[in-house]
Design an enzyme around this catalytic site. Structure first.
Site, PDB file in Angstrom:
ATOM      1  CD  GLU A   1      -2.615-127.526 -79.833  1.00 52.87           C
ATOM      2  OE1 GLU A   1      -2.201-127.885 -78.713  1.00 52.87           O
ATOM      3  OE2 GLU A   1      -3.453-126.603 -79.977  1.00 52.87           O
TER       4      GLU A   1
ATOM      5  CG  HIS B   1      -4.783-123.637 -83.347  1.00 47.69           C
ATOM      6  ND1 HIS B   1      -4.564-122.656 -82.411  1.00 47.69           N
ATOM      7  CD2 HIS B   1      -4.815-124.802 -82.660  1.00 47.69           C
ATOM      8  CE1 HIS B   1      -4.459-123.192 -81.211  1.00 47.69           C
ATOM      9  NE2 HIS B   1      -4.615-124.506 -81.331  1.00 47.69           N
TER      10      HIS B   1
ATOM     11  CD  GLU C   1     -18.366-125.052 -95.208  1.00 45.68           C
ATOM     12  OE1 GLU C   1     -18.624-124.253 -96.115  1.00 45.68           O
ATOM     13  OE2 GLU C   1     -18.934-125.024 -94.094  1.00 45.68           O
TER      14      GLU C   1
ATOM     15  CG  HIS D   1     -19.242-127.194 -90.614  1.00 43.77           C
ATOM     16  ND1 HIS D   1     -20.598-127.167 -90.768  1.00 43.77           N
ATOM     17  CD2 HIS D   1     -18.790-126.013 -91.123  1.00 43.77           C
ATOM     18  CE1 HIS D   1     -20.960-126.029 -91.355  1.00 43.77           C
ATOM     19  NE2 HIS D   1     -19.880-125.306 -91.568  1.00 43.77           N
TER      20      HIS D   1
END
Length: 123
Positions: free
Chosen positions: A117, A75, A56, A7
């Site tokens: 993005e 990002h 998360e 994650h």
């Protein structure tokens, strides 16, 4: 020894607002969550229902200011099967913050200022 992605984490100021944004903007839904016994934090893991990778969201009770995002060069990126429809949806939501037509991508901004993005699926 083999490592696999599990994650990514971001901290959010208003968990409910962020959960709503990630569901409406990207179709992510909660897979599981954890809350501290003393209420000092809450973690909610979001999934796309296709890949095992999770996002998360961490909410900290005592955070009293916006998070410092630096230059925001780090990002998340998502691929989408209908790029034009996604762009129209995000424009309607008012969350498109940067478009790069030459590269064929754009970015959306979440309630805490994180940029995400959006890329078309390419063969």
């Amino acid at each position: 020894m083999k490592f696999t992605f599990y994650h990514n984490n971001i901290n959010v100021r208003d968990l409910e607002k962020s959960l709503d944004f990630y569901n409406k903007a990207l179709g992510l839904t909660a897979t599981h969550e954890k809350e501290a016994e003393d209420g000092s934090f809450r973690l909610v893991f979001l999934g796309d229902g296709t890949t095992p990778h999770l996002l998360e969201l961490t909410w900290l009770r005592d955070m009293d200011r916006p998070y410092e995002l630096g230059d925001n060069e780090s990002h998340l990126a998502f691929r989408v099967d209908d790029f034009g429809k996604a762009l129209a949806h995000h424009r309607e939501m008012g969350c498109v913050c940067f478009e790069n037509a030459e590269m064929g991508i754009y970015f959306i901004e979440d309630p805490d200022g994180y940029w995400i993005e959006i890329c078309p699926c390419k063969e």
